[in-house]
Design a protein around this motif. Structure first.
Motif, mmCIF file in Angstrom:
data_model
loop_
_atom_site.group_PDB
_atom_site.id
_atom_site.type_symbol
_atom_site.label_atom_id
_atom_site.label_comp_id
_atom_site.label_asym_id
_atom_site.label_seq_id
_atom_site.Cartn_x
_atom_site.Cartn_y
_atom_site.Cartn_z
ATOM 1 N N THR A 75 127.728 -0.521 64.122
ATOM 2 C CA THR A 75 127.604 0.833 64.653
ATOM 3 C C THR A 75 128.924 1.589 64.534
ATOM 4 O O THR A 75 128.938 2.796 64.263
ATOM 5 C CB THR A 75 127.149 0.788 66.116
ATOM 6 O OG1 THR A 75 125.920 0.062 66.200
ATOM 7 C CG2 THR A 75 126.929 2.186 66.655
ATOM 8 N N ALA A 76 130.027 0.871 64.736
ATOM 9 C CA ALA A 76 131.345 1.526 64.647
ATOM 10 C C ALA A 76 131.582 2.093 63.253
ATOM 11 O O ALA A 76 132.053 3.229 63.104
ATOM 12 C CB ALA A 76 132.435 0.527 65.020
ATOM 13 N N HIS A 77 131.252 1.346 62.240
ATOM 14 C CA HIS A 77 131.432 1.829 60.870
ATOM 15 C C HIS A 77 130.509 3.007 60.574
ATOM 16 O O HIS A 77 130.902 3.964 59.883
ATOM 17 C CB HIS A 77 131.170 0.693 59.886
ATOM 18 C CG HIS A 77 132.209 -0.374 59.900
ATOM 19 N ND1 HIS A 77 131.982 -1.661 59.436
ATOM 20 C CD2 HIS A 77 133.497 -0.358 60.345
ATOM 21 C CE1 HIS A 77 133.081 -2.373 59.574
ATOM 22 N NE2 HIS A 77 134.015 -1.613 60.125
ATOM 23 N N ARG A 78 129.300 2.944 61.094
ATOM 24 C CA ARG A 78 128.380 4.067 60.904
ATOM 25 C C ARG A 78 128.942 5.336 61.542
ATOM 26 O O ARG A 78 128.869 6.430 60.976
ATOM 27 C CB ARG A 78 127.016 3.745 61.516
ATOM 28 C CG ARG A 78 126.244 2.643 60.821
ATOM 29 C CD ARG A 78 124.990 2.318 61.660
ATOM 30 N NE ARG A 78 124.274 1.173 61.167
ATOM 31 C CZ ARG A 78 123.238 1.230 60.343
ATOM 32 N NH1 ARG A 78 122.806 2.410 59.916
ATOM 33 N NH2 ARG A 78 122.620 0.134 59.944
ATOM 34 N N ASP A 79 129.497 5.160 62.758
ATOM 35 C CA ASP A 79 130.045 6.316 63.475
ATOM 36 C C ASP A 79 131.222 6.929 62.729
ATOM 37 O O ASP A 79 131.369 8.163 62.673
ATOM 38 C CB ASP A 79 130.476 5.900 64.888
ATOM 39 C CG ASP A 79 129.288 5.543 65.772
ATOM 40 O OD1 ASP A 79 128.153 5.942 65.430
ATOM 41 O OD2 ASP A 79 129.499 4.868 66.799
ATOM 42 N N VAL A 80 132.052 6.070 62.133
ATOM 43 C CA VAL A 80 133.207 6.578 61.385
ATOM 44 C C VAL A 80 132.739 7.422 60.201
ATOM 45 O O VAL A 80 133.232 8.537 59.961
ATOM 46 C CB VAL A 80 134.092 5.420 60.892
ATOM 47 C CG1 VAL A 80 135.121 5.918 59.888
ATOM 48 C CG2 VAL A 80 134.776 4.751 62.065
ATOM 49 N N LEU A 81 131.753 6.924 59.457
ATOM 50 C CA LEU A 81 131.248 7.682 58.320
ATOM 51 C C LEU A 81 130.553 8.964 58.762
ATOM 52 O O LEU A 81 130.640 10.001 58.089
ATOM 53 C CB LEU A 81 130.270 6.804 57.516
ATOM 54 C CG LEU A 81 130.914 5.668 56.722
ATOM 55 C CD1 LEU A 81 129.853 4.828 56.023
ATOM 56 C CD2 LEU A 81 131.901 6.209 55.700
ATOM 57 N N ALA A 82 129.854 8.897 59.910
ATOM 58 C CA ALA A 82 129.202 10.104 60.411
ATOM 59 C C ALA A 82 130.232 11.163 60.784
ATOM 60 O O ALA A 82 130.052 12.363 60.509
ATOM 61 C CB ALA A 82 128.330 9.756 61.614
ATOM 62 N N VAL A 83 131.330 10.758 61.423
ATOM 63 C CA VAL A 83 132.388 11.698 61.800
ATOM 64 C C VAL A 83 133.026 12.317 60.556
ATOM 65 O O VAL A 83 133.394 13.502 60.545
ATOM 66 C CB VAL A 83 133.451 10.980 62.658
ATOM 67 C CG1 VAL A 83 134.681 11.868 62.828
ATOM 68 C CG2 VAL A 83 132.878 10.606 64.010
ATOM 69 N N LEU A 84 133.127 11.511 59.502
ATOM 70 C CA LEU A 84 133.705 12.011 58.258
ATOM 71 C C LEU A 84 132.742 12.881 57.465
ATOM 72 O O LEU A 84 133.091 13.400 56.394
ATOM 73 C CB LEU A 84 134.177 10.840 57.389
ATOM 74 C CG LEU A 84 135.337 10.008 57.962
ATOM 75 C CD1 LEU A 84 135.620 8.815 57.078
ATOM 76 C CD2 LEU A 84 136.594 10.869 58.113
ATOM 77 N N GLY A 85 131.523 13.021 57.963
ATOM 78 C CA GLY A 85 130.544 13.896 57.310
ATOM 79 C C GLY A 85 129.801 13.255 56.162
ATOM 80 O O GLY A 85 129.254 13.957 55.298
ATOM 81 N N ALA A 86 129.740 11.910 56.139
ATOM 82 C CA ALA A 86 129.048 11.230 55.040
ATOM 83 C C ALA A 86 127.542 11.436 55.155
ATOM 84 O O ALA A 86 126.973 11.416 56.247
ATOM 85 C CB ALA A 86 129.373 9.735 55.064
ATOM 86 N N SER A 87 126.898 11.618 54.031
ATOM 87 C CA SER A 87 125.440 11.756 54.009
ATOM 88 C C SER A 87 124.776 10.386 54.131
ATOM 89 O O SER A 87 125.436 9.351 54.069
ATOM 90 C CB SER A 87 125.008 12.420 52.704
ATOM 91 O OG SER A 87 125.327 11.581 51.598
ATOM 92 N N ARG A 88 123.440 10.402 54.297
ATOM 93 C CA ARG A 88 122.717 9.128 54.369
ATOM 94 C C ARG A 88 122.902 8.330 53.083
ATOM 95 O O ARG A 88 123.052 7.106 53.123
ATOM 96 C CB ARG A 88 121.223 9.390 54.609
ATOM 97 C CG ARG A 88 120.877 9.898 55.990
ATOM 98 C CD ARG A 88 119.380 9.734 56.237
ATOM 99 N NE ARG A 88 118.984 10.306 57.512
ATOM 100 C CZ ARG A 88 118.441 11.499 57.672
ATOM 101 N NH1 ARG A 88 118.223 12.263 56.600
ATOM 102 N NH2 ARG A 88 118.122 11.951 58.853
#
Length: 253
Positions: free
Chosen positions: A151-164
């Motif tokens: 979940t932590a890695h997902r959150d980091v990518l989400a904060v960086l604006g990464a798409s699905r």
């Protein structure tokens, strides 16, 4: 390191002991004639394997089944990957795809034989049934692996604006590799079983065809030998996948 080496040695000794016991049991039961001529000793099956008359027949059957199983493993894995990725990219489809996979898996493979003969033909039915035998196992393995990313890695990518799609390619797919490799070790023997079952429906060649033919003609020795070759093929597929897992899994842990 020493503990891991000791564990591998221990596992190897257990496998060796189990193999020796199985071979001794099969030979002993056959020699004792407990089941009459219906259970031949292993030594007679080895004689059939070395017979210059039956060896080419077994070789051609083995080649046909191995090709069908290999293609089925590849096709089933690719289809399962495509469906699992679709569920990640389009989350609204995830529940429906899970149910569809469960429904398809619930259909007995042997019941699909007549339908496949009418659609893909006798030669293609073994590959399709092998792919179906592989598909659900790989779908479960791939979906579980895609959900294994932290979940932590997902959150980091989400904060960086990464798409699905970016999250899938950069995080989820690499994280799923160990689970996918575990799934392949289970799917590989299933592909051999699916190919053999598919050949029962009139394939021109293959171990399944040979099993049906020898059973109908009461050729007990050749029947057992064909079954032995099919079992060895499944073990070979499993061994290849275990070796592949050992080679690659550590890179993604």
């Amino acid at each position: 390191m020493r503990q891991a080496r000791t564990s591998r040695v221990h596992d190897g000794l257990l496998v060796t002991a189990g193999t020796v016991l199985a071979v001794a049991a099969m030979e002993g039961i056959g020699r004792s004639q407990v089941f009459g001529d219906n259970w031949p000793p292993l030594s007679q099956l080895l004689d059939v394997l070395n017979d210059p008359v039956t060896r080419p027949l077994l070789g051609r059957s083995l080649d046909a089944t191995a090709v069908a199983a290999g293609l089925g493993l590849l096709v089933g894995t690719l289809v399962a990957l495509a469906v699992a990725v679709l569920g990640v990219v389009v989350p609204v489809l995830r529940a429906g795809l899970d149910r569809l996979a469960a429904v398809v898996n619930a259909v007995p493979l042997i019941a699909l034989g007549p339908l496949l003969i009418a659609t893909v033909g006798r030669e293609g039915s073994s590959t399709v049934i092998a792919a179906l035998a592989v598909g659900f196992v790989m779908f479960v393995s791939i979906t579980s692996g895609l959900d294994a990313a932290s979940t932590a890695h997902r959150d980091v990518l989400a904060v960086l604006g990464a798409s699905r799609t970016t999250t899938l390619l950069r995080l989820q797919l690499p994280a799923s590799v160990p689970t996918v490799l575990d799934g392949l070790t289970q799917a590989a023997p299933a592909a051999v079983l699916g190919a053999v079952v598919g050949e029962w429906f009139g394939a021109p060649r293959g171990l399944g065809t040979l099993l049906v033919s020898t059973m109908q003609n009461f050729q007990t020795l050749l029947l057992w030998t064909a079954g032995l070759v099919a079992a060895l093929l499944a073990m070979a597929f499993y061994g290849v996948m275990v070796a592949l897992r050992s080679l690659l899994a550590w890179r993604f842990q």
